[in-house]
Scaffold this motif. Structure first.
Motif, PDB file in Angstrom:
ATOM      1  N   PHE A 189       0.826  -1.213   0.000  1.00  0.00           N
ATOM      2  CA  PHE A 189       0.000   0.000   0.000  1.00  0.00           C
ATOM      3  C   PHE A 189       0.858   1.259   0.000  1.00  0.00           C
ATOM      4  N   LEU A 190       1.807   1.352   0.938  1.00  0.00           N
ATOM      5  CA  LEU A 190       2.610   2.566   1.042  1.00  0.00           C
ATOM      6  C   LEU A 190       3.545   2.720  -0.149  1.00  0.00           C
ATOM      7  N   LEU A 191       4.186   1.636  -0.555  1.00  0.00           N
ATOM      8  CA  LEU A 191       5.102   1.716  -1.696  1.00  0.00           C
ATOM      9  C   LEU A 191       4.350   2.122  -2.956  1.00  0.00           C
ATOM     10  N   SER A 192       3.162   1.574  -3.161  1.00  0.00           N
ATOM     11  CA  SER A 192       2.370   1.961  -4.335  1.00  0.00           C
ATOM     12  C   SER A 192       2.026   3.441  -4.300  1.00  0.00           C
ATOM     13  N   ALA A 193       1.700   3.947  -3.111  1.00  0.00           N
ATOM     14  CA  ALA A 193       1.385   5.374  -2.985  1.00  0.00           C
ATOM     15  C   ALA A 193       2.602   6.234  -3.323  1.00  0.00           C
ATOM     16  N   ILE A 194       3.781   5.786  -2.887  1.00  0.00           N
ATOM     17  CA  ILE A 194       5.008   6.520  -3.194  1.00  0.00           C
ATOM     18  C   ILE A 194       5.246   6.553  -4.702  1.00  0.00           C
ATOM     19  N   LEU A 195       5.089   5.404  -5.349  1.00  0.00           N
ATOM     20  CA  LEU A 195       5.355   5.329  -6.786  1.00  0.00           C
ATOM     21  C   LEU A 195       4.330   6.114  -7.604  1.00  0.00           C
ATOM     22  N   ARG A 196       3.091   6.152  -7.134  1.00  0.00           N
ATOM     23  CA  ARG A 196       2.095   6.975  -7.833  1.00  0.00           C
ATOM     24  C   ARG A 196       2.398   8.463  -7.643  1.00  0.00           C
ATOM     25  N   HIS A 197       2.918   8.808  -6.477  1.00  0.00           N
ATOM     26  CA  HIS A 197       3.255  10.202  -6.192  1.00  0.00           C
ATOM     27  C   HIS A 197       4.460  10.664  -7.005  1.00  0.00           C
ATOM     28  N   GLU A 198       5.415   9.744  -7.226  1.00  0.00           N
ATOM     29  CA  GLU A 198       6.640  10.073  -7.958  1.00  0.00           C
ATOM     30  C   GLU A 198       6.799   9.090  -9.122  1.00  0.00           C
ATOM     31  N   PRO A 199       6.238   9.387 -10.271  1.00  0.00           N
ATOM     32  CA  PRO A 199       6.201   8.441 -11.391  1.00  0.00           C
ATOM     33  C   PRO A 199       7.570   8.010 -11.910  1.00  0.00           C
ATOM     34  N   ARG A 200       8.632   8.737 -11.626  1.00  0.00           N
ATOM     35  CA  ARG A 200       9.945   8.349 -12.141  1.00  0.00           C
ATOM     36  C   ARG A 200      10.617   7.274 -11.281  1.00  0.00           C
ATOM     37  N   LEU A 201      10.081   7.009 -10.081  1.00  0.00           N
ATOM     38  CA  LEU A 201      10.697   6.039  -9.183  1.00  0.00           C
ATOM     39  C   LEU A 201      10.305   4.612  -9.549  1.00  0.00           C
ATOM     40  N   THR A 202      11.165   3.667  -9.170  1.00  0.00           N
ATOM     41  CA  THR A 202      10.806   2.250  -9.182  1.00  0.00           C
ATOM     42  C   THR A 202      10.899   1.735  -7.751  1.00  0.00           C
ATOM     43  N   GLY A 203      10.240   0.610  -7.502  1.00  0.00           N
ATOM     44  CA  GLY A 203      10.183   0.120  -6.138  1.00  0.00           C
ATOM     45  C   GLY A 203      10.328  -1.380  -6.040  1.00  0.00           C
ATOM     46  N   VAL A 204      10.774  -1.821  -4.859  1.00  0.00           N
ATOM     47  CA  VAL A 204      10.894  -3.242  -4.538  1.00  0.00           C
ATOM     48  C   VAL A 204      10.130  -3.486  -3.238  1.00  0.00           C
ATOM     49  N   LEU A 205       9.151  -4.375  -3.309  1.00  0.00           N
ATOM     50  CA  LEU A 205       8.383  -4.748  -2.127  1.00  0.00           C
ATOM     51  C   LEU A 205       8.983  -6.023  -1.545  1.00  0.00           C
ATOM     52  N   PHE A 206       9.434  -5.941  -0.281  1.00  0.00           N
ATOM     53  CA  PHE A 206      10.100  -7.070   0.363  1.00  0.00           C
ATOM     54  C   PHE A 206       9.323  -7.475   1.612  1.00  0.00           C
ATOM     55  N   ASP A 207       9.022  -8.771   1.690  1.00  0.00           N
ATOM     56  CA  ASP A 207       8.371  -9.282   2.899  1.00  0.00           C
ATOM     57  C   ASP A 207       8.568 -10.791   2.962  1.00  0.00           C
ATOM     58  N   ARG A 208       8.000 -11.408   3.990  1.00  0.00           N
ATOM     59  CA  ARG A 208       8.113 -12.853   4.174  1.00  0.00           C
ATOM     60  C   ARG A 208       7.476 -13.582   2.987  1.00  0.00           C
ATOM     61  N   PRO A 209       7.942 -14.783   2.670  1.00  0.00           N
ATOM     62  CA  PRO A 209       7.389 -15.498   1.511  1.00  0.00           C
ATOM     63  C   PRO A 209       5.872 -15.646   1.550  1.00  0.00           C
ATOM     64  N   SER A 210       5.298 -15.899   2.723  1.00  0.00           N
ATOM     65  CA  SER A 210       3.849 -16.085   2.800  1.00  0.00           C
ATOM     66  C   SER A 210       3.110 -14.800   2.440  1.00  0.00           C
ATOM     67  N   VAL A 211       3.678 -13.645   2.792  1.00  0.00           N
ATOM     68  CA  VAL A 211       3.037 -12.364   2.470  1.00  0.00           C
ATOM     69  C   VAL A 211       3.129 -12.079   0.975  1.00  0.00           C
TER      70      VAL A 211
END
Length: 342
Positions: A189-211
């Motif tokens: 949720f937060l990373l997506s909001a950041i990327l929508r706010h700043e279209p030039r950025l890319t992102g990596v979502l990291f969490d436990r395998p089950s998530v």
């Protein structure tokens, strides 16, 4: 919250204890959320008898529940025995930017606090013992093996991000960022909001395998700008990102584990990068602040803790970071901590 309001809450509880609003509100909200009353009332006012048939409840008992919740603003009795949904009550709807339905439905805290005296004697959390997969497991191990509990926790963290610190996106200067790694980022949720706010950025979502497995295929709107990586942040983090974000992560863990997480971040962070931490910061003295209560919840549930500003600085310094700024997030009890590698 002013101390006067805090005093009123305490006085009300000490007067009636187990019959007080303070004691019963969480249970009443949980029943209302489980019945889906807010969703049913989005179409307009309904007679309690019609509501009772819709949710298979006793008419008299349901009326008493709605009357109590109306007294604190969640519903409104517009005519005798006819209830409407209030603006506050909409937060119990299953959908919506400020929904807390999943949070009030959770039962982890109830089970843990029933055995909480042992946690305070030992200084360690209460193993979860409810449900088919709960026997004796710690908080996150339970979420990994019980898929339903895991999904529920991820949804609760989304609700927390939306209601408590979505505003962080607009107070950060993203001009020095290129790749953002969201550590323990849940459903993104937060990373997506950041990327929508700043279209030039890319992102990596990291969490436990089950998530990560549970959110796979649901982040397609951002295309190749957002990729997911699963793993264990006690072992290693993906390298290459120049901005690391940790929101409501460090408070889950005691100091030794926090040191490990921060060290892994420092190792993986790209040269010239920075770490952004979103947490509540415990206020000094006797003033009321939700962090002092959340701190008890962390002790009982996960073994973690909320921290003061100096305590965050100590942990970050030990991992090779220096705090460059600590600033409040507008409209929130949460704080943004900026840290730079030494």
């Amino acid at each position: 919250m002013e101390n006067g309001i805090a005093n009123a809450i305490v006085d009300e509880y000490l007067t009636l204890v187990d019959d007080s609003c303070v004691a019963l509100l969480p249970h009443a909200l949980r029943i209302a959320a489980e019945f889906g009353l807010a969703d049913l009332l989005t179409g307009g006012p309904m007679d309690v008898e019609v509501l009772a048939r819709s949710v298979d409840a006793d008419v008299g008992a349901l009326y008493r529940l709605l009357r109590a919740l109306a007294s604190v603003g969640f519903f409104e009795e517009v005519t005798p025995r006819v209830f409407a949904l209030s603006a506050l009550g909409r937060r119990l709807c299953s959908e919506g930017p400020d929904s807390v339905r999943e949070s009030v439905l959770q039962s982890d805290s109830y089970h843990a606090w029933a055995a909480a005296p042992e946690a305070f004697r030992r200084g360690t959390p209460v193993p979860l013992s409810s449900g088919p997969h709960g026997g004796g497991q710690d908080f996150f191990a339970h979420k990994d093996v019980d898929a339903s509990a895991g999904r529920s926790f991820t949804r609760r963290m989304r609700e927390r991000a939306a209601s408590c610190y979505a505003g962080v996106v607009s107070i950060v200067d993203w001009s020095r960022s290129t790749v953002v790694l969201d550590v323990g980022g849940g459903d993104g949720f937060l990373l997506s909001a950041i990327l929508r706010h700043e279209p030039r950025l890319t992102g990596v979502l990291f969490d436990r395998p089950s998530v990560i497995a549970s959110v796979a295929g649901r982040l397609g709107e951002l295309g190749e700008r957002l990729r997911t990586v699963s793993g264990d942040f006690f072992r290693e983090l993906p390298d290459g990102a120049d901005t690391h974000v940790m929101s409501s992560v460090l408070h889950d863990w005691p100091d030794e584990q926090v040191d490990t997480i921060l060290e892994r971040s420092r190792t993986a962070l790209a040269p010239g990068g920075r770490l952004l931490i979103v947490e509540m910061v415990v206020s000094p003295g006797d003033t009321w602040h939700p962090s002092k209560w959340s701190d008890l919840g962390m002790l009982v549930l996960t073994g973690g803790r909320e921290r003061t500003g100096p305590e965050f600085e100590d942990r970050l310094n030990k991992a090779g970071y220096t705090v460059s700024a600590i600033r409040p997030i507008p409209g929130s009890y949460f704080t943004l901590i900026d840290a730079e590698p030494r």
